[in-house]
Scaffold this motif. Structure first.
Motif, PDB file in Angstrom:
ATOM      1  N   LEU A  69     -19.037  10.364  -1.144  1.00  0.00           N
ATOM      2  CA  LEU A  69     -18.397   9.575  -2.203  1.00  0.00           C
ATOM      3  C   LEU A  69     -18.808  10.084  -3.571  1.00  0.00           C
ATOM      4  CD1 LEU A  69     -18.636   5.857  -0.985  1.00  0.00           C
ATOM      5  CD2 LEU A  69     -16.628   7.351  -0.957  1.00  0.00           C
ATOM      6  N   GLU A  70     -20.083  10.442  -3.725  1.00  0.00           N
ATOM      7  CA  GLU A  70     -20.584  10.913  -5.018  1.00  0.00           C
ATOM      8  C   GLU A  70     -19.894  12.193  -5.468  1.00  0.00           C
ATOM      9  OE1 GLU A  70     -24.778  11.047  -4.196  1.00  0.00           O
ATOM     10  OE2 GLU A  70     -25.070   8.958  -4.833  1.00  0.00           O
ATOM     11  N   GLU A  71     -19.318  12.937  -4.535  1.00  0.00           N
ATOM     12  CA  GLU A  71     -18.620  14.183  -4.872  1.00  0.00           C
ATOM     13  C   GLU A  71     -17.189  13.937  -5.344  1.00  0.00           C
ATOM     14  OE1 GLU A  71     -18.829  16.394  -1.249  1.00  0.00           O
ATOM     15  OE2 GLU A  71     -20.982  16.767  -1.432  1.00  0.00           O
ATOM     16  N   LEU A  72     -16.693  12.714  -5.166  1.00  0.00           N
ATOM     17  CA  LEU A  72     -15.304  12.412  -5.491  1.00  0.00           C
ATOM     18  C   LEU A  72     -15.124  12.062  -6.964  1.00  0.00           C
ATOM     19  CD1 LEU A  72     -14.399  10.236  -2.364  1.00  0.00           C
ATOM     20  CD2 LEU A  72     -13.924  12.672  -2.732  1.00  0.00           C
ATOM     21  N   ASP A  73     -13.915  12.275  -7.456  1.00  0.00           N
ATOM     22  CA  ASP A  73     -13.542  11.987  -8.836  1.00  0.00           C
ATOM     23  C   ASP A  73     -13.267  10.487  -8.984  1.00  0.00           C
ATOM     24  OD1 ASP A  73     -12.305  11.713 -11.285  1.00  0.00           O
ATOM     25  OD2 ASP A  73     -10.977  13.433 -11.024  1.00  0.00           O
ATOM     26  N   LYS A  74     -14.095   9.798  -9.759  1.00  0.00           N
ATOM     27  CA  LYS A  74     -13.973   8.347  -9.898  1.00  0.00           C
ATOM     28  C   LYS A  74     -12.754   7.929 -10.706  1.00  0.00           C
ATOM     29  CE  LYS A  74     -18.732   7.167  -9.088  1.00  0.00           C
ATOM     30  NZ  LYS A  74     -20.023   7.549  -9.545  1.00  0.00           N
ATOM     31  N   TRP A 121       0.850  -1.196   0.000  1.00  0.00           N
ATOM     32  CA  TRP A 121       0.000   0.000   0.000  1.00  0.00           C
ATOM     33  C   TRP A 121       0.880   1.238   0.000  1.00  0.00           C
ATOM     34  CZ3 TRP A 121      -1.787   4.156   3.076  1.00  0.00           C
ATOM     35  CH2 TRP A 121      -3.128   4.551   2.917  1.00  0.00           C
ATOM     36  N   THR A 122       1.895   1.235   0.872  1.00  0.00           N
ATOM     37  CA  THR A 122       2.787   2.387   1.011  1.00  0.00           C
ATOM     38  C   THR A 122       3.622   2.610  -0.243  1.00  0.00           C
ATOM     39  OG1 THR A 122       2.914   1.977   3.382  1.00  0.00           O
ATOM     40  CG2 THR A 122       4.577   3.419   2.464  1.00  0.00           C
ATOM     41  N   SER A 123       4.209   1.534  -0.773  1.00  0.00           N
ATOM     42  CA  SER A 123       5.074   1.703  -1.939  1.00  0.00           C
ATOM     43  C   SER A 123       4.277   2.077  -3.181  1.00  0.00           C
ATOM     44  CB  SER A 123       5.926   0.448  -2.177  1.00  0.00           C
ATOM     45  OG  SER A 123       5.114  -0.649  -2.474  1.00  0.00           O
ATOM     46  N   GLN A 124       3.088   1.504  -3.348  1.00  0.00           N
ATOM     47  CA  GLN A 124       2.256   1.849  -4.503  1.00  0.00           C
ATOM     48  C   GLN A 124       1.783   3.295  -4.395  1.00  0.00           C
ATOM     49  OE1 GLN A 124      -0.528  -1.173  -5.832  1.00  0.00           O
ATOM     50  NE2 GLN A 124      -2.038   0.407  -6.288  1.00  0.00           N
ATOM     51  N   LEU A 125       1.382   3.704  -3.200  1.00  0.00           N
ATOM     52  CA  LEU A 125       0.924   5.076  -2.981  1.00  0.00           C
ATOM     53  C   LEU A 125       2.029   6.082  -3.293  1.00  0.00           C
ATOM     54  CD1 LEU A 125      -1.100   7.174  -1.859  1.00  0.00           C
ATOM     55  CD2 LEU A 125      -0.264   6.608   0.421  1.00  0.00           C
ATOM     56  N   LYS A 126       3.231   5.773  -2.870  1.00  0.00           N
ATOM     57  CA  LYS A 126       4.359   6.691  -3.047  1.00  0.00           C
ATOM     58  C   LYS A 126       4.601   7.019  -4.518  1.00  0.00           C
ATOM     59  CE  LYS A 126       8.303   4.843  -2.209  1.00  0.00           C
ATOM     60  NZ  LYS A 126       9.368   4.582  -3.141  1.00  0.00           N
ATOM     61  N   ASP A 127       4.359   6.042  -5.402  1.00  0.00           N
ATOM     62  CA  ASP A 127       4.618   6.219  -6.828  1.00  0.00           C
ATOM     63  C   ASP A 127       3.376   6.605  -7.635  1.00  0.00           C
ATOM     64  OD1 ASP A 127       7.286   5.539  -6.418  1.00  0.00           O
ATOM     65  OD2 ASP A 127       6.871   3.396  -6.674  1.00  0.00           O
ATOM     66  N   ASP A 128       2.263   6.875  -6.955  1.00  0.00           N
ATOM     67  CA  ASP A 128       0.992   7.125  -7.625  1.00  0.00           C
ATOM     68  C   ASP A 128       0.684   8.625  -7.637  1.00  0.00           C
ATOM     69  OD1 ASP A 128      -1.631   7.257  -8.541  1.00  0.00           O
ATOM     70  OD2 ASP A 128      -2.265   5.479  -7.403  1.00  0.00           O
ATOM     71  N   ASN A 129       0.740   9.227  -8.822  1.00  0.00           N
ATOM     72  CA  ASN A 129       0.456  10.657  -8.959  1.00  0.00           C
ATOM     73  C   ASN A 129      -1.035  10.955  -9.055  1.00  0.00           C
ATOM     74  OD1 ASN A 129       3.187  11.359  -8.944  1.00  0.00           O
ATOM     75  ND2 ASN A 129       3.365  10.978 -11.136  1.00  0.00           N
ATOM     76  N   ASN A 130      -1.865   9.922  -9.031  1.00  0.00           N
ATOM     77  CA  ASN A 130      -3.312  10.075  -9.171  1.00  0.00           C
ATOM     78  C   ASN A 130      -4.027   9.579  -7.912  1.00  0.00           C
ATOM     79  OD1 ASN A 130      -5.519  10.882 -10.799  1.00  0.00           O
ATOM     80  ND2 ASN A 130      -5.926   8.765 -11.376  1.00  0.00           N
ATOM     81  N   ALA A 131      -3.327   9.677  -6.780  1.00  0.00           N
ATOM     82  CA  ALA A 131      -3.808   9.059  -5.543  1.00  0.00           C
ATOM     83  C   ALA A 131      -4.585  10.018  -4.650  1.00  0.00           C
ATOM     84  CB  ALA A 131      -2.626   8.505  -4.757  1.00  0.00           C
TER      85      ALA A 131
END
Length: 106
Positions: free
Chosen positions: A52-57, A8-18
């Protein structure tokens, strides 16, 4: 998708769309958060759905709670609503080894 703390941590670190989503209560939130998280208390029922409905899917959502149960449920709900990429933090915040921030805001 359930991810281990390390994955979770390593994937998050490299995710610019998180987006990091905390689904705990306000009281739990005030005990510390994963930095950058936004709060959406799953116990708020319909209020949780409205937020949740306000968030970008199209974003990738890294979801956590205290132990991993509520966040797994939140990921399931989000997937049913059309969110394609949700990642549940196995073991939740109580096993979190990373940085912790303290805030009164959500």
């Amino acid at each position: 998708m359930n991810l281990s703390q390390n994955d979770w941590t390593s994937q998050l670190k490299d995710d610019n769309n998180a987006i990091i989503l905390d689904v705990r209560t306000q009281e739990e939130w005030s005990e510390g958060i994963i930095p950058g998280a936004i709060l959406n208390d799953i116990y708020k029922g319909q209020g949780f759905i409205y937020r949740l409905e306000e968030l970008d899917k199209t974003k990738n959502y890294y979801v956590y709670c205290k132990a991993g149960g509520r966040s797994a449920q939140a990921c399931s709900v989000m997937n049913q609503m059309g969110f394609e990429n949700t990642y549940n933090l196995e073991g939740g915040f109580m096993n979190w080894q990373g940085d912790v921030a303290f805030t009164e805001e959500n």
